[in-house]
Design a protein around this motif. Structure first.
Motif, PDB file in Angstrom:
ATOM      1  N   ARG A 188       1.196   3.742  -3.261  1.00 50.62           N
ATOM      2  CA  ARG A 188       0.619   5.089  -3.146  1.00 50.62           C
ATOM      3  C   ARG A 188       1.688   6.161  -3.340  1.00 50.62           C
ATOM      4  O   ARG A 188       1.459   7.172  -4.012  1.00 50.62           O
ATOM      5  CB  ARG A 188      -0.044   5.261  -1.788  1.00 50.62           C
ATOM      6  CG  ARG A 188      -1.250   4.362  -1.553  1.00 50.62           C
ATOM      7  CD  ARG A 188      -2.378   4.659  -2.512  1.00 50.62           C
ATOM      8  NE  ARG A 188      -3.585   3.880  -2.177  1.00 50.62           N
ATOM      9  CZ  ARG A 188      -4.688   3.856  -2.905  1.00 50.62           C
ATOM     10  NH1 ARG A 188      -4.760   4.573  -4.020  1.00 50.62           N
ATOM     11  NH2 ARG A 188      -5.724   3.118  -2.550  1.00 50.62           N
ATOM     12  N   ASN A 235     -10.035  -3.950  -0.984  1.00 46.92           N
ATOM     13  CA  ASN A 235      -9.148  -2.843  -1.332  1.00 46.92           C
ATOM     14  C   ASN A 235      -9.041  -2.772  -2.855  1.00 46.92           C
ATOM     15  O   ASN A 235      -8.316  -3.557  -3.465  1.00 46.92           O
ATOM     16  CB  ASN A 235      -7.770  -3.041  -0.719  1.00 46.92           C
ATOM     17  CG  ASN A 235      -6.855  -1.831  -0.948  1.00 46.92           C
ATOM     18  OD1 ASN A 235      -7.160  -0.960  -1.748  1.00 46.92           O
ATOM     19  ND2 ASN A 235      -5.734  -1.802  -0.242  1.00 46.92           N
ATOM     20  N   GLU A 269       0.830  -1.200   0.000  1.00 47.16           N
ATOM     21  CA  GLU A 269       0.000   0.000   0.000  1.00 47.16           C
ATOM     22  C   GLU A 269       0.870   1.258   0.000  1.00 47.16           C
ATOM     23  O   GLU A 269       0.657   2.179  -0.810  1.00 47.16           O
ATOM     24  CB  GLU A 269      -0.921   0.005   1.216  1.00 47.16           C
ATOM     25  CG  GLU A 269      -1.795   1.240   1.368  1.00 47.16           C
ATOM     26  CD  GLU A 269      -3.041   1.222   0.483  1.00 47.16           C
ATOM     27  OE1 GLU A 269      -3.635   2.301   0.301  1.00 47.16           O
ATOM     28  OE2 GLU A 269      -3.400   0.147  -0.018  1.00 47.16           O
ATOM     29  N   ILE A 300      -6.419  -9.245   0.338  1.00 53.67           N
ATOM     30  CA  ILE A 300      -6.567  -7.983  -0.391  1.00 53.67           C
ATOM     31  C   ILE A 300      -8.034  -7.623  -0.645  1.00 53.67           C
ATOM     32  O   ILE A 300      -8.320  -6.567  -1.201  1.00 53.67           O
ATOM     33  CB  ILE A 300      -5.820  -8.033  -1.735  1.00 53.67           C
ATOM     34  CG1 ILE A 300      -6.448  -9.064  -2.689  1.00 53.67           C
ATOM     35  CG2 ILE A 300      -4.344  -8.349  -1.503  1.00 53.67           C
ATOM     36  CD1 ILE A 300      -5.798  -9.095  -4.060  1.00 53.67           C
TER      37      ILE A 300
END
Length: 212
Positions: free
Chosen positions: A47, A87, A43, A84
């Protein structure tokens, strides 16, 4: 990736706009089982680099042979799916499972880039894997083929002979090996793995009696 192509309209050459590649992350591993630390790593790196999506890519058979207790690929795929779930930034890539046998990152990424030229791939790894890069087959070619990105925790050396993009991630001391040991000893793995992963492990009695 497509370059600028000339087209002819009413006898006048025009330039077609260059297509912007999709920025896609690949997070490969055995995921035996997937845990919270890996979720945070994928993550944070994804990001920070502005990726559109990160695909988790479980292997069929660990190349280094360190996971003698790796459960069946199909079971690990289900664990990843549960980890996961919910998400939309994450998805799963099954190329190595479908190919079967031992997988080598360069060959896999070459196949993916050829199959999806519209994507610009970033291969995501933990910072501890960077020092092992010199042992990877065709690592030089891999470094030219894709972007290499690693999670950096406090106090970790950011040194490599290869171009690495380092991304700051929280220091979470969790390992799949530790989780497997706890499961063998019938100890709780709550908060080490997602709750759905824990339920699946318990439901199918995974990792009981297996030793690394």
């Amino acid at each position: 990736m497509q370059g600028i192509a000339a087209t002819i309209t009413q006898g006048q050459p025009q330039l077609a706009p260059m297509q912007t590649p999709h920025l896609v992350g690949i997070f490969g591993g055995t995921f035996n089982p997937p845990h919270i630390g890996q979720l945070v790593l994928a993550e944070c790196v994804g990001r920070q680099l502005g990726l559109e999506k990160v695909y988790w890519m479980p292997n069929a058979q660990p190349v280094d042979g360190t996971h003698a207790s790796a459960i069946a690929p199909a079971d690990r795929v289900q664990l990843v799916r549960q980890a996961i779930k919910g998400n939309p930034f994450f998805d799963i890539e099954l190329i190595e499972v479908y190919n079967g046998g031992r997988s080598f990152t360069y060959q896999t990424m070459l196949e993916l880039t050829q199959a999806h030229p519209e994507n610009a791939y970033t291969f995501i790894m933990g910072g501890d894997q960077v020092e092992k890069l010199p042992t990877w087959e065709h690592i030089g070619e891999l470094a030219h083929l894709v972007t290499l990105a690693a999670g950096n925790t406090t106090g970790q050396k950011q040194q490599s002979d290869y171009p690495i993009i380092w991304c700051d991630v929280p220091q979470i001391q969790i390992s799949s090996s530790e989780i497997r040991t706890k499961l063998r000893l019938n100890q709780s793995v709550r908060y080490l793995v997602p709750e759905r992963v824990s339920y699946l492990i318990e439901e199918y009695n995974l990792y009981r009696g297996l030793y690394d």
